[in-house]
Design an enzyme around this catalytic site. Structure first.
Site, mmCIF file in Angstrom:
data_model
loop_
_atom_site.group_PDB
_atom_site.id
_atom_site.type_symbol
_atom_site.label_atom_id
_atom_site.label_comp_id
_atom_site.label_asym_id
_atom_site.label_seq_id
_atom_site.Cartn_x
_atom_site.Cartn_y
_atom_site.Cartn_z
ATOM 1 N N ARG A 259 -0.189 11.137 2.819
ATOM 2 C CA ARG A 259 0.752 10.156 2.707
ATOM 3 C C ARG A 259 1.051 9.117 1.929
ATOM 4 O O ARG A 259 1.758 8.727 2.192
ATOM 5 C CB ARG A 259 -0.996 9.467 3.504
ATOM 6 C CG ARG A 259 -1.184 9.735 4.581
ATOM 7 C CD ARG A 259 -1.979 8.713 5.149
ATOM 8 N NE ARG A 259 -1.319 7.212 5.854
ATOM 9 C CZ ARG A 259 -1.861 6.001 5.446
ATOM 10 N NH1 ARG A 259 -3.378 6.490 5.747
ATOM 11 N NH2 ARG A 259 -1.209 4.995 5.905
ATOM 12 N N CYS B 121 -4.237 1.031 -1.814
ATOM 13 C CA CYS B 121 -4.537 2.375 -0.228
ATOM 14 C C CYS B 121 -3.160 1.679 1.095
ATOM 15 O O CYS B 121 -1.801 1.295 0.899
ATOM 16 C CB CYS B 121 -5.957 2.401 -0.131
ATOM 17 S SG CYS B 121 -6.538 0.486 1.089
#
Length: 283
Positions: free
Chosen positions: A179, A237
């Protein structure tokens, strides 16, 4: 107080009247799974807090998927669970600790530090055949939770943007390497990362579901960050949840002063004028 607590340590102090256990189980793909699991079975006496409903604020479309909750509203909920300045809070989940760590860090943001995350979480408690219960737990005494907000624990999107031209800190992204590189993104509309960010997947803090030793974590974080002082580490994040796991690991490793960019990538990428390293640039 150490940031994590073992099952055996919790069992030894299980009858402490000031101990409050909070079940933070959650499933990002099924938001009601955590509450349903809690009602089916939980650590005896544990209360439940929901990631979306209790540990996050109102979504605007520009503030990320899990914006910070309103401090006064969260404090009211904590007081209703019997948590005050003398309480000892133990949080757990069933995912390696990120949702429990979110509560741990929010409590610190509110000025409360008597909180620990159960090492190994729900699975460790079951393996130890710890006491269980089902259905909602009762609260014997409601109290008042006093907020002493610690704004320095957080940084804003504007601060991260300013940091790109005048570096004051280093951003660390807790998402998986995939990601981070913008591949396989399923949660946010844009794949990529904040320019200059380093990557430390939060699951690297664990070994078979338990936190690695403080010595090992210290070395791994130092290998990543070199001589950059931990007071200059800002964790982010996708939405400000798994970043808290990295903050917790920092604490276990003996590093102080870490901060959270709560909006994280989901907030950052909602404004296309912000600089981004996109997956196409990484190919």
């Amino acid at each position: 107080m150490h940031a994590v607590i073992s099952v055996s340590q919790l069992q030894q102090q299980f009858n402490d009247p000031k101990r409050v256990i909070i079940d933070c189980r959650h499933d990002l793909s099924d938001p009601q799974a955590g509450r349903n699991a809690y009602l089916t079975s939980h650590i005896k006496g544990a209360q439940f807090l929901h990631l979306d409903e209790d540990l996050a604020g109102v979504l605007t479309g520009k503030n990320g998927r899990h914006p910070l909750p309103d401090p006064a509203l969260l404090a009211k909920k904590l007081g209703a669970l019997g948590i005050d300045a003398q309480s000892h809070v133990v949080a757990y989940d069933a995912s390696g600790g990120p949702f429990a760590a979110r509560l741990w860090f929010l409590l610190r943001w509110l000025g409360f530090e008597r909180c620990q995350v159960l090492d190994g979480g729900w699975a460790a408690w079951l393996q130890a055949e710890g006491a269980l219960a089902s259905g909602p737990a009762t609260v014997s005494v409601q109290t008042e939770f006093l907020v002493q907000l610690q704004p320095d624990y957080m940084v804003t999107a504007d601060a991260v943007l300013a940091n790109l031209s005048t570096p004051q800190f280093t951003v660390i992204d807790a998402r998986s390497a995939e990601r981070f590189a913008g591949r396989g993104e399923t949660l946010d509309p844009v794949g990529g990362h904040i320019p200059g960010a380093k990557n430390r997947f939060f699951m690297l803090n664990l070994d078979q579901g338990y936190f690695k030793s403080s010595e090992q974590l210290h070395q791994e974080w130092r290998d990543l960050m070199g001589e950059i002082p931990s007071t200059e580490w800002v964790q982010q994040c996708g939405s400000g949840v798994t970043a808290c796991h990295n903050l917790l690991a920092m604490e276990v490793a003996g590093f102080k002063g870490g901060r959270l960019y709560a909006g994280s990538w989901s907030e950052w990428c909602s404004d296309t004028s912000r600089p981004m390293v996109l997956s196409s640039e990484l190919a």
